[in-house]
Design a protein around this motif. Structure first.
Motif, PDB file in Angstrom:
ATOM      1  N   GLU A   1       0.810  -1.216   0.000  1.00 41.32           N
ATOM      2  CA  GLU A   1       0.000   0.000   0.000  1.00 41.32           C
ATOM      3  C   GLU A   1       0.849   1.274   0.000  1.00 41.32           C
ATOM      4  OE1 GLU A   1      -2.506  -0.379   3.398  1.00 41.32           O
ATOM      5  OE2 GLU A   1      -3.810  -1.886   2.466  1.00 41.32           O
ATOM      6  N   LYS A   2       1.999   1.230   0.671  1.00 44.62           N
ATOM      7  CA  LYS A   2       2.879   2.394   0.807  1.00 44.62           C
ATOM      8  C   LYS A   2       2.079   3.645   1.209  1.00 44.62           C
ATOM      9  CE  LYS A   2       6.644   0.891  -2.201  1.00 44.62           C
ATOM     10  NZ  LYS A   2       6.299  -0.530  -2.111  1.00 44.62           N
ATOM     11  N   PRO A   3       1.492   3.636   2.404  1.00 39.28           N
ATOM     12  CA  PRO A   3       0.655   4.761   2.831  1.00 39.28           C
ATOM     13  C   PRO A   3       1.444   6.064   2.973  1.00 39.28           C
ATOM     14  CG  PRO A   3       1.154   3.325   4.686  1.00 39.28           C
ATOM     15  CD  PRO A   3       1.630   2.610   3.459  1.00 39.28           C
ATOM     16  N   VAL A   4       0.751   7.169   2.771  1.00 36.64           N
ATOM     17  CA  VAL A   4       1.351   8.494   2.918  1.00 36.64           C
ATOM     18  C   VAL A   4       1.177   8.958   4.361  1.00 36.64           C
ATOM     19  CG1 VAL A   4       1.193  10.908   2.212  1.00 36.64           C
ATOM     20  CG2 VAL A   4       0.957   9.093   0.509  1.00 36.64           C
ATOM     21  N   PHE A   5       2.224   9.557   4.907  1.00 38.60           N
ATOM     22  CA  PHE A   5       2.164  10.110   6.260  1.00 38.60           C
ATOM     23  C   PHE A   5       1.014  11.107   6.324  1.00 38.60           C
ATOM     24  CE2 PHE A   5       3.384  12.086  10.147  1.00 38.60           C
ATOM     25  CZ  PHE A   5       4.305  11.241  10.766  1.00 38.60           C
ATOM     26  N   PRO A   6       0.070  10.923   7.241  1.00 40.06           N
ATOM     27  CA  PRO A   6      -1.118  11.798   7.278  1.00 40.06           C
ATOM     28  C   PRO A   6      -0.797  13.203   7.757  1.00 40.06           C
ATOM     29  CG  PRO A   6      -1.120  10.306   9.141  1.00 40.06           C
ATOM     30  CD  PRO A   6       0.023   9.875   8.266  1.00 40.06           C
TER      31      PRO A   6
ATOM     32  N   SER B   1      -4.781   8.191  13.597  1.00 37.76           N
ATOM     33  CA  SER B   1      -4.754   8.081  12.142  1.00 37.76           C
ATOM     34  C   SER B   1      -3.386   7.614  11.657  1.00 37.76           C
ATOM     35  CB  SER B   1      -5.092   9.435  11.514  1.00 37.76           C
ATOM     36  OG  SER B   1      -4.916   9.401  10.108  1.00 37.76           O
ATOM     37  N   LEU B   2      -2.325   8.184  12.220  1.00 41.69           N
ATOM     38  CA  LEU B   2      -0.970   7.789  11.834  1.00 41.69           C
ATOM     39  C   LEU B   2      -0.685   6.343  12.215  1.00 41.69           C
ATOM     40  CD1 LEU B   2       1.908   8.243  10.866  1.00 41.69           C
ATOM     41  CD2 LEU B   2       2.418   9.290  13.095  1.00 41.69           C
ATOM     42  N   LEU B   3      -1.028   5.969  13.441  1.00 37.79           N
ATOM     43  CA  LEU B   3      -0.768   4.607  13.894  1.00 37.79           C
ATOM     44  C   LEU B   3      -1.490   3.587  13.021  1.00 37.79           C
ATOM     45  CD1 LEU B   3      -1.033   5.069  17.786  1.00 37.79           C
ATOM     46  CD2 LEU B   3       1.049   5.032  16.373  1.00 37.79           C
ATOM     47  N   GLU B   4      -2.726   3.898  12.659  1.00 35.44           N
ATOM     48  CA  GLU B   4      -3.501   2.983  11.815  1.00 35.44           C
ATOM     49  C   GLU B   4      -2.885   2.863  10.425  1.00 35.44           C
ATOM     50  OE1 GLU B   4      -8.052   2.366  10.069  1.00 35.44           O
ATOM     51  OE2 GLU B   4      -7.587   4.082  11.350  1.00 35.44           O
ATOM     52  N   LYS B   5      -2.518   3.989   9.834  1.00 33.56           N
ATOM     53  CA  LYS B   5      -1.949   3.965   8.482  1.00 33.56           C
ATOM     54  C   LYS B   5      -0.633   3.196   8.437  1.00 33.56           C
ATOM     55  CE  LYS B   5      -3.902   8.102   6.279  1.00 33.56           C
ATOM     56  NZ  LYS B   5      -4.365   7.399   5.070  1.00 33.56           N
ATOM     57  N   PHE B   6       0.175   3.300   9.487  1.00 32.65           N
ATOM     58  CA  PHE B   6       1.485   2.675   9.499  1.00 32.65           C
ATOM     59  C   PHE B   6       1.488   1.305  10.181  1.00 32.65           C
ATOM     60  CE2 PHE B   6       4.811   6.166   8.570  1.00 32.65           C
ATOM     61  CZ  PHE B   6       4.042   6.631   7.522  1.00 32.65           C
TER      62      PHE B   6
ATOM     63  N   TRP C   1      17.981  14.364  14.736  1.00 33.99           N
ATOM     64  CA  TRP C   1      17.218  13.284  15.377  1.00 33.99           C
ATOM     65  C   TRP C   1      16.372  13.919  16.465  1.00 33.99           C
ATOM     66  CZ3 TRP C   1      19.598   8.684  18.621  1.00 33.99           C
ATOM     67  CH2 TRP C   1      18.554   7.893  19.122  1.00 33.99           C
ATOM     68  N   ARG C   2      15.089  14.001  16.221  1.00 33.71           N
ATOM     69  CA  ARG C   2      14.177  14.655  17.155  1.00 33.71           C
ATOM     70  C   ARG C   2      13.247  13.647  17.826  1.00 33.71           C
ATOM     71  NH1 ARG C   2      12.360  20.121  13.728  1.00 33.71           N
ATOM     72  NH2 ARG C   2      14.354  20.368  12.625  1.00 33.71           N
ATOM     73  N   MET C   3      12.836  13.997  19.047  1.00 34.50           N
ATOM     74  CA  MET C   3      11.793  13.270  19.764  1.00 34.50           C
ATOM     75  C   MET C   3      10.527  14.122  19.692  1.00 34.50           C
ATOM     76  SD  MET C   3      13.532  10.665  21.212  1.00 34.50           S
ATOM     77  CE  MET C   3      15.262  10.259  21.504  1.00 34.50           C
ATOM     78  N   ALA C   4       9.396  13.517  19.382  1.00 40.88           N
ATOM     79  CA  ALA C   4       8.178  14.312  19.214  1.00 40.88           C
ATOM     80  C   ALA C   4       6.941  13.541  19.658  1.00 40.88           C
ATOM     81  CB  ALA C   4       8.026  14.747  17.760  1.00 40.88           C
ATOM     82  N   ARG C   5       5.888  14.284  19.874  1.00 41.98           N
ATOM     83  CA  ARG C   5       4.576  13.701  20.148  1.00 41.98           C
ATOM     84  C   ARG C   5       3.573  14.312  19.188  1.00 41.98           C
ATOM     85  NH1 ARG C   5       2.021  16.573  25.607  1.00 41.98           N
ATOM     86  NH2 ARG C   5       2.301  18.735  24.932  1.00 41.98           N
ATOM     87  N   ILE C   6       2.397  13.703  19.118  1.00 42.00           N
ATOM     88  CA  ILE C   6       1.288  14.257  18.350  1.00 42.00           C
ATOM     89  C   ILE C   6       0.165  14.504  19.364  1.00 42.00           C
ATOM     90  CG2 ILE C   6      -0.385  13.839  16.503  1.00 42.00           C
ATOM     91  CD1 ILE C   6       1.701  11.952  15.248  1.00 42.00           C
ATOM     92  N   PRO C   7       0.005  15.746  19.834  1.00 42.54           N
ATOM     93  CA  PRO C   7      -0.947  16.029  20.917  1.00 42.54           C
ATOM     94  C   PRO C   7      -2.387  15.653  20.605  1.00 42.54           C
ATOM     95  CG  PRO C   7       0.560  17.871  20.593  1.00 42.54           C
ATOM     96  CD  PRO C   7       0.756  16.944  19.431  1.00 42.54           C
ATOM     97  N   ASN C   8      -2.785  15.795  19.339  1.00 46.45           N
ATOM     98  CA  ASN C   8      -4.160  15.491  18.955  1.00 46.45           C
ATOM     99  C   ASN C   8      -4.332  13.974  18.820  1.00 46.45           C
ATOM    100  OD1 ASN C   8      -6.374  14.915  16.914  1.00 46.45           O
ATOM    101  ND2 ASN C   8      -6.696  17.103  17.224  1.00 46.45           N
ATOM    102  N   GLN C   9      -5.166  13.386  19.672  1.00 50.77           N
ATOM    103  CA  GLN C   9      -5.306  11.930  19.702  1.00 50.77           C
ATOM    104  C   GLN C   9      -5.853  11.374  18.396  1.00 50.77           C
ATOM    105  OE1 GLN C   9      -4.247   9.986  22.425  1.00 50.77           O
ATOM    106  NE2 GLN C   9      -4.500   8.326  20.923  1.00 50.77           N
ATOM    107  N   ALA C  10      -6.786  12.092  17.778  1.00 48.57           N
ATOM    108  CA  ALA C  10      -7.359  11.621  16.510  1.00 48.57           C
ATOM    109  C   ALA C  10      -6.294  11.580  15.427  1.00 48.57           C
ATOM    110  CB  ALA C  10      -8.520  12.520  16.094  1.00 48.57           C
ATOM    111  N   GLU C  11      -5.433  12.586  15.382  1.00 43.85           N
ATOM    112  CA  GLU C  11      -4.345  12.602  14.416  1.00 43.85           C
ATOM    113  C   GLU C  11      -3.357  11.478  14.684  1.00 43.85           C
ATOM    114  OE1 GLU C  11      -4.267  17.440  13.531  1.00 43.85           O
ATOM    115  OE2 GLU C  11      -2.558  16.447  14.473  1.00 43.85           O
ATOM    116  N   LEU C  12      -3.049  11.268  15.959  1.00 42.83           N
ATOM    117  CA  LEU C  12      -2.140  10.185  16.339  1.00 42.83           C
ATOM    118  C   LEU C  12      -2.707   8.831  15.927  1.00 42.83           C
ATOM    119  CD1 LEU C  12       0.302   8.978  17.808  1.00 42.83           C
ATOM    120  CD2 LEU C  12      -0.990   9.196  19.952  1.00 42.83           C
TER     121      LEU C  12
END
Length: 210
Positions: free
Chosen positions: A45-50, A152-157, A139-150
């Protein structure tokens, strides 16, 4: 003799039926586990980063286009993890060190994304960054504060994250490589450090015409 023949036919039918079930269960013999099947599907599928907003260890907020025209080497973790996550990040650090310096920051960046945004605020991510000697830029450490956005990313990947109700998570772990157009192009075994570094180096050198 007729009975033996019937037994033979029955055995053959059972074996054939078993093969069919095995074929289906293993995604056409390509996968022997659910995780392998998941990776195979991602590679097809090669999903695109949301479209998400990242907040990094310095408190900076930006979309994934912050890294436009660069490959992104990604891990998913949570800083309270006392099992696989520290090893995952130590292995990521080794991949980072094995890549030719000329590509770091110019053609590829490393990004560790927390799936525990409530606890993993920028200050916590900064402490984690220091523990693994990341520079906080290439090399950065990051979070995605918006749970819905997070989510979405976890599901796609294909990242499976299951909370245990006690503050911990059961999750799969891997190295993820996103290309310059934001498309996932590889999922690598995080225990195969030299293989991952060699694969990424080959991709970078091929693009550079080396």
């Amino acid at each position: 003799m007729i009975k033996n023949r019937h037994n033979t036919i029955a055995t053959i039918l059972v074996l054939l039926f078993g093969c069919v079930l095995f074929f289906i269960a293993t995604d056409g013999f390509r996968a022997f586990t659910a995780e392998t099947a998941r990776v195979n599907q991602l590679m097809e599928e090669k999903p695109v980063f949301p479209d998400v907003t990242l907040e990094d260890n310095k408190g900076r907020k930006y979309p994934i286009s912050e890294f436009e025209d660069k490959y992104i080497f990604i891990t998913f973790l949570y800083t309270s993890c006392a099992t696989v996550c520290p090893q995952l990040e130590m292995n990521m650090a080794q991949v980072y060190d094995l890549l030719p310096r000329k590509y770091i920051g110019e053609d590829i960046v490393f990004l560790s994304i927390s799936f525990d945004p409530t606890r993993d605020d920028p200050a916590t991510l900064e402490t984690y960054r220091e523990a693994f000697n990341s520079d906080g830029e290439t090399w950065r450490m990051a979070r995605i504060p918006n749970q819905a956005e997070l989510d979405s990313l976890l599901e796609k990947f294909g990242v499976i994250v299951i909370p245990d109700g006690l503050g911990n998570f059961t999750h799969n772990s891997a190295f993820y490589l996103v290309d310059k157009k934001g498309r996932l192009i590889d999922v690598m075994d995080y225990t195969e450090i030299e293989e991952a570094a060699a694969k990424v180096t080959s991709i970078l050198e091929n693009e550079a015409g080396v």
